[in-house]
Scaffold this motif. Structure first.
Motif, PDB file in Angstrom:
ATOM      1  N   CYS A 101       0.823  -1.209   0.000  1.00 12.50           N
ATOM      2  CA  CYS A 101       0.000   0.000   0.000  1.00 12.50           C
ATOM      3  C   CYS A 101       0.854   1.254   0.000  1.00 12.50           C
ATOM      4  N   GLN A 102       0.199   2.330  -0.344  1.00 12.33           N
ATOM      5  CA  GLN A 102       0.811   3.647  -0.265  1.00 12.33           C
ATOM      6  C   GLN A 102       0.029   4.459   0.756  1.00 12.33           C
ATOM      7  N   PHE A 103       0.721   5.383   1.394  1.00  9.26           N
ATOM      8  CA  PHE A 103       0.092   6.237   2.386  1.00  9.26           C
ATOM      9  C   PHE A 103       0.105   7.672   1.896  1.00  9.26           C
ATOM     10  N   ASP A 104      -0.922   8.419   2.259  1.00 15.85           N
ATOM     11  CA  ASP A 104      -0.975   9.826   1.923  1.00 15.85           C
ATOM     12  C   ASP A 104      -1.610  10.557   3.098  1.00 15.85           C
ATOM     13  N   PHE A 105      -1.071  11.719   3.429  1.00 12.29           N
ATOM     14  CA  PHE A 105      -1.710  12.508   4.473  1.00 12.29           C
ATOM     15  C   PHE A 105      -1.639  13.985   4.126  1.00 12.29           C
ATOM     16  N   ASN A 106      -2.617  14.719   4.605  1.00 10.60           N
ATOM     17  CA  ASN A 106      -2.706  16.158   4.386  1.00 10.60           C
ATOM     18  C   ASN A 106      -3.231  16.809   5.646  1.00 10.60           C
ATOM     19  N   ARG A 107      -2.831  18.030   5.866  1.00  8.24           N
ATOM     20  CA  ARG A 107      -3.417  18.804   6.952  1.00  8.24           C
ATOM     21  C   ARG A 107      -4.456  19.724   6.343  1.00  8.24           C
ATOM     22  N   ILE A 108      -5.672  19.618   6.850  1.00  9.05           N
ATOM     23  CA  ILE A 108      -6.779  20.437   6.379  1.00  9.05           C
ATOM     24  C   ILE A 108      -7.312  21.207   7.587  1.00  9.05           C
ATOM     25  N   GLY A 109      -6.996  22.472   7.664  1.00  9.35           N
ATOM     26  CA  GLY A 109      -7.417  23.265   8.827  1.00  9.35           C
ATOM     27  C   GLY A 109      -6.822  22.702  10.104  1.00  9.35           C
ATOM     28  N   ASN A 110      -7.694  22.338  11.033  1.00 10.82           N
ATOM     29  CA  ASN A 110      -7.251  21.787  12.312  1.00 10.82           C
ATOM     30  C   ASN A 110      -7.253  20.261  12.321  1.00 10.82           C
ATOM     31  N   ASN A 111      -7.446  19.644  11.187  1.00 10.39           N
ATOM     32  CA  ASN A 111      -7.513  18.187  11.118  1.00 10.39           C
ATOM     33  C   ASN A 111      -6.478  17.639  10.138  1.00 10.39           C
ATOM     34  N   TYR A 112      -6.235  16.356  10.270  1.00 12.03           N
ATOM     35  CA  TYR A 112      -5.361  15.638   9.351  1.00 12.03           C
ATOM     36  C   TYR A 112      -6.170  14.580   8.620  1.00 12.03           C
ATOM     37  N   THR A 172      -5.456  14.654  14.937  1.00 11.82           N
ATOM     38  CA  THR A 172      -4.005  14.456  14.869  1.00 11.82           C
ATOM     39  C   THR A 172      -3.672  13.440  13.790  1.00 11.82           C
ATOM     40  N   ILE A 173      -2.443  13.492  13.286  1.00 11.23           N
ATOM     41  CA  ILE A 173      -2.011  12.530  12.271  1.00 11.23           C
ATOM     42  C   ILE A 173      -2.008  11.121  12.842  1.00 11.23           C
ATOM     43  N   GLN A 174      -1.654  10.986  14.127  1.00  9.89           N
ATOM     44  CA  GLN A 174      -1.633   9.668  14.753  1.00  9.89           C
ATOM     45  C   GLN A 174      -3.031   9.056  14.816  1.00  9.89           C
ATOM     46  N   GLU A 175      -4.011   9.863  15.196  1.00 11.67           N
ATOM     47  CA  GLU A 175      -5.387   9.368  15.251  1.00 11.67           C
ATOM     48  C   GLU A 175      -5.898   9.022  13.855  1.00 11.67           C
ATOM     49  N   ALA A 176      -5.619   9.895  12.890  1.00  8.76           N
ATOM     50  CA  ALA A 176      -6.082   9.635  11.525  1.00  8.76           C
ATOM     51  C   ALA A 176      -5.471   8.349  10.981  1.00  8.76           C
ATOM     52  N   ALA A 177      -4.180   8.136  11.225  1.00 11.48           N
ATOM     53  CA  ALA A 177      -3.515   6.915  10.755  1.00 11.48           C
ATOM     54  C   ALA A 177      -4.092   5.679  11.438  1.00 11.48           C
ATOM     55  N   ALA A 178      -4.348   5.763  12.729  1.00  6.33           N
ATOM     56  CA  ALA A 178      -4.914   4.621  13.460  1.00  6.33           C
ATOM     57  C   ALA A 178      -6.327   4.308  12.973  1.00  6.33           C
ATOM     58  N   HIS A 179      -7.143   5.327  12.736  1.00  4.99           N
ATOM     59  CA  HIS A 179      -8.509   5.109  12.251  1.00  4.99           C
ATOM     60  C   HIS A 179      -8.497   4.458  10.865  1.00  4.99           C
ATOM     61  N   ALA A 180      -7.647   4.960   9.970  1.00  7.50           N
ATOM     62  CA  ALA A 180      -7.556   4.366   8.631  1.00  7.50           C
ATOM     63  C   ALA A 180      -7.053   2.930   8.712  1.00  7.50           C
ATOM     64  N   THR A 181      -6.111   2.669   9.613  1.00  7.23           N
ATOM     65  CA  THR A 181      -5.577   1.315   9.786  1.00  7.23           C
ATOM     66  C   THR A 181      -6.646   0.360  10.289  1.00  7.23           C
ATOM     67  N   ALA A 182      -7.428   0.792  11.261  1.00  8.80           N
ATOM     68  CA  ALA A 182      -8.510  -0.057  11.782  1.00  8.80           C
ATOM     69  C   ALA A 182      -9.530  -0.363  10.683  1.00  8.80           C
ATOM     70  N   LYS A 183      -9.854   0.621   9.868  1.00  8.89           N
ATOM     71  CA  LYS A 183     -10.783   0.398   8.752  1.00  8.89           C
ATOM     72  C   LYS A 183     -10.212  -0.620   7.776  1.00  8.89           C
TER      73      LYS A 183
END
Length: 102
Positions: free
Chosen positions: A49-60, A83-94
């Motif tokens: 897989c590939q990962f991508d992240f962006n900061r949008i306002g106060n969220n990642y 946070t980026i950590q929360e966003a990564a964990a949520h995507a991982t769980a999905k």
């Protein structure tokens, strides 16, 4: 999903019963990208897989892309969290739930 639910999904996948019992440990996956690396390796997410992240306002935003050339399509799992950590964990769980892992 809440952070607690995300941490339970990942802990169950990683066979860490102590995470399921000790509430303090539940924060591990949503607080650390380093804690997610072994999860990605076990799920072979880091290999295919590939990962991508962006900061949008106060969220990642964090997206995991999985190419499936054998199926002529790809999968992606997306999360937007404070946070980026929360966003990564949520995507991982999905991804874990979608891939039918444990």
């Amino acid at each position: 999903m809440t952070n607690n639910e995300v941490n339970k999904v990942i802990a169950k996948y990683m066979d860490h019963p102590s995470y399921m019992i000790n509430h303090h440990m539940h924060t591990k996956f949503t607080n650390s990208l380093d804690a997610l690396v072994p999860v990605w390796e076990k799920a072979r997410i880091s290999n295919v897989c590939q990962f991508d992240f962006n900061r949008i306002g106060n969220n990642y935003e964090f997206t995991i892309f999985q190419d499936r050339p054998d199926k002529n399509y790809g999968n992606q799992w997306y999360a937007k969290e404070p946070t980026i950590q929360e966003a990564a964990a949520h995507a991982t769980a999905k991804a874990i739930l979608a891939l039918g892992e444990k």
